[in-house]
Design an enzyme around this catalytic site. Structure first.
Site, PDB file in Angstrom:
ATOM      1  N   LYS A  68       0.391  -5.787   5.296  1.00 10.63           N
ATOM      2  CA  LYS A  68       0.586  -5.277   6.662  1.00 10.63           C
ATOM      3  C   LYS A  68       0.185  -6.374   7.667  1.00 10.63           C
ATOM      4  CE  LYS A  68       0.133  -0.623   4.905  1.00 10.63           C
ATOM      5  NZ  LYS A  68      -0.241   0.752   5.129  1.00 10.63           N
TER       6      LYS A  68
ATOM      7  N   SER B  79      -2.878   5.149  -0.534  1.00 10.59           N
ATOM      8  CA  SER B  79      -4.275   5.202  -0.983  1.00 10.59           C
ATOM      9  C   SER B  79      -4.458   4.910  -2.468  1.00 10.59           C
ATOM     10  CB  SER B  79      -4.921   6.540  -0.598  1.00 10.59           C
ATOM     11  OG  SER B  79      -4.977   6.645   0.819  1.00 10.59           O
TER      12      SER B  79
ATOM     13  N   HIS C 186       9.468   1.075   5.792  1.00 20.26           N
ATOM     14  CA  HIS C 186       8.083   1.561   5.648  1.00 20.26           C
ATOM     15  C   HIS C 186       7.818   2.622   6.719  1.00 20.26           C
ATOM     16  CE1 HIS C 186       3.726   1.664   5.600  1.00 20.26           C
ATOM     17  NE2 HIS C 186       3.794   1.114   4.398  1.00 20.26           N
TER      18      HIS C 186
ATOM     19  N   ASN D  12       1.090  -4.967  -0.067  1.00 17.74           N
ATOM     20  CA  ASN D  12       1.591  -5.043   1.313  1.00 17.74           C
ATOM     21  C   ASN D  12       0.401  -5.314   2.225  1.00 17.74           C
ATOM     22  OD1 ASN D  12       2.659  -4.637   3.839  1.00 17.74           O
ATOM     23  ND2 ASN D  12       3.158  -2.472   3.559  1.00 17.74           N
TER      24      ASN D  12
ATOM     25  N   GLY E  46      -3.282   5.135   3.938  1.00 24.13           N
ATOM     26  CA  GLY E  46      -4.473   4.725   4.688  1.00 24.13           C
ATOM     27  C   GLY E  46      -5.467   5.844   4.924  1.00 24.13           C
TER      28      GLY E  46
ATOM     29  N   GLU F 285       5.417   3.082   8.612  1.00 29.12           N
ATOM     30  CA  GLU F 285       4.877   2.539   9.870  1.00 29.12           C
ATOM     31  C   GLU F 285       6.007   1.981  10.741  1.00 29.12           C
ATOM     32  OE1 GLU F 285       1.902   0.094   7.987  1.00 29.12           O
ATOM     33  OE2 GLU F 285       0.843   1.929   7.414  1.00 29.12           O
TER      34      GLU F 285
ATOM     35  N   GLU G 127       6.191   6.912  -0.700  1.00 25.26           N
ATOM     36  CA  GLU G 127       4.922   6.817   0.026  1.00 25.26           C
ATOM     37  C   GLU G 127       4.775   8.029   0.941  1.00 25.26           C
ATOM     38  OE1 GLU G 127       3.290   2.526   0.243  1.00 25.26           O
ATOM     39  OE2 GLU G 127       4.440   2.908   2.033  1.00 25.26           O
TER      40      GLU G 127
HETATM   41  P1  13P Z   1      -2.697   2.241   1.715  1.00 26.87           P
HETATM   42  O1  13P Z   1      -2.744   1.751   0.269  1.00 26.87           O
HETATM   43  O2  13P Z   1      -3.646   1.529   2.607  1.00 26.87           O
HETATM   44  O3  13P Z   1      -2.775   3.722   1.785  1.00 26.87           O
HETATM   45  O4  13P Z   1      -1.241   1.839   2.262  1.00 26.87           O
HETATM   46  C1  13P Z   1      -0.129   2.175   1.505  1.00 26.87           C
HETATM   47  C2  13P Z   1       1.030   1.515   2.103  1.00 26.87           C
HETATM   48  O5  13P Z   1       1.473   1.882   3.183  1.00 26.87           O
HETATM   49  C3  13P Z   1       1.642   0.406   1.354  1.00 26.87           C
HETATM   50  O6  13P Z   1       2.867   0.050   1.894  1.00 26.87           O
END
Ligand code: 13P
Length: 257
Positions: free
Chosen positions: A11, A214, A96, A9, A174, A98, A168
Site C-alpha cells: 500500500k 487481516s 482493490h 501489498n 486492516g 481502497e 478481500e
Molecule cells: P490487511 O492484511 O492489512 O488487512 O490488508 C489486506 C489488503 O488489503 C491486501 O491487499
C-alpha cells in the site's frame, strides 16, 4: 496442483530506502526457497529499488498496486502498463477495495484495467469483496458475482487463465478481523463456480483464488490450508520481514478439486 501465491501489498508504505532495508532483513528472515510463488507490490516510487535489491534472477516477482488503462498520454499522475513492464513488474493488483471506495473506481474502470494489463503481458490480480452491510444483507454472492462479471466480461479462456482473483472482504481489511475459514471457503467456492460456468474448465481450474483481509502469521496456516484457498494477499503483516516470511512458509501446494 496449483502453486500457492503469496502477495505482499505494501500500500502507501515504505520509501525506496526503507524498501532496501526491508529486503536486507527479509533475506535474513527467510531461507530463500519456498513452495509458494511470492510477489512484492511496493508503491510505484519503490519499484526500481525493490527490483535492484532483488536482482534479476530473484525467486520473488515484482507487482504494482494499480495501473491506468491507456498506454500513454495526457493523464497527469497516472502510470501505464508498459511503464510497469519496463520496471520489471510481472503482476498488477487491480480493483482493490481502497481504490474502489476511496478513489471512486467503478466496475467499468476495473474492466478496462484488467484488459490493459493483459494487453501488455502483466498478470492481473483482481480484487473483489463485499462490505459489512452487504454481507449482513445476505448479498455477498451477488456483489462478488457482479464484480467478477464486469471485470472479466468477454475475456478469452487464454486470458482468463492468467488472471488471479483475490477475495478481500472489505470488513476484514486492516481490522484484525479476518474471515473465518468457513466464510472464506464458501465465497471461494462460489467464485470457482462462477468461473467454471463462464469459461473452459481447464482455464478456470488453473486460476488461483487468494484470500486477503487481516492475514497474519497467527492465522495464515489455517487459512492457507483451507480448501480452495490458493494463497494470500497480505497488507499490514507483509510490512514486517519476519511476519511476511512466516506467512510465506505456511503456504503449501494442495491438490485441486
Ligand atoms: P490487511 O492484511 O492489512 O488487512 O490488508 C489486506 C489488503 O488489503 C491486501 O491487499
Amino acid at each position: 496442483m496449483r502453486k500457492p501465491l503469496i502477495v505482499g501489498n505494501w500500500k502507501m508504505n515504505k520509501t525506496s530506502s526503507e524498501a532496501r532495508v526491508f529486503l536486507r532483513e527479509f533475506a535474513q528472515s527467510h531461507n530463500g526457497s519456498s513452495q509458494a510463488e511470492v510477489v512484492i507490490a511496493p508503491p510505484f516510487t519503490a519499484l526500481e529499488s525493490v527490483r535492484t535489491a532483488l536482482g534479476s534472477s530473484s525467486w520473488i516477482a515484482l507487482g504494482a498496486q494499480d495501473l491506468h488503462w491507456e498506454k500513454q498520454g495526457a493523464f497527469t499522475g497516472e502510470i501505464s502498463g508498459p511503464m510497469l513492464r519496463d520496471l520489471g513488474c510481472s503482476y498488477v493488483i487491480i480493483g482493490h477495495s481502497e481504490r474502489r471506495t476511496l478513489f471512486g473506481e467503478r466496475d467499468a474502470d476495473v474492466q478496462k484495467k484488467v484488459r490493459a494489463a493483459l494487453a501488455c503481458g502483466l498478470f492481473p490480480i483482481l480484487c473483489v469483496g463485499e462490505s459489512l452491510t452487504e454481507r449482513e444483507a445476505g448479498q455477498t454472492e451477488v456483489v462478488i458475482t457482479n464484480q467478477l462479471s464486469a471485470a472479466l466480461d468477454r475475456l478469452t479462456d487464454n486470458d482468463l487463465g492468467t488472471v488471479t482473483i483475490a477475495y478481500e472482504p472489505v470488513w476484514a481489511i486492516g481490522t484484525g478481523r479476518a474471515a473465518t475459514t468457513d466464510q472464506a471457503v464458501e465465497v471461494h467456492h462460489s467464485i470457482r463456480t462462477f468461473l467454471s460456468k463462464g469459461w473452459n474448465t481447464g482455464a478456470a481450474s488453473a486460476m488461483r483464488v487468494l484470500y486477503g483481509g487481516s492475514v497474519s502469521p497467527q492465522n495464515a496456516a489455517l487459512l492457507l490450508n483451507a480448501s480452495g484457498i490458493d494463497g494470500a494477499l497480505v497488507g499490514g503483516a507483509c510490512l514486517n520481514p519476519d511476519s511476511f516470511a512466516t506467512i510465506i512458509s505456511a503456504a503449501k501446494p494442495k491438490s485441486v478439486h
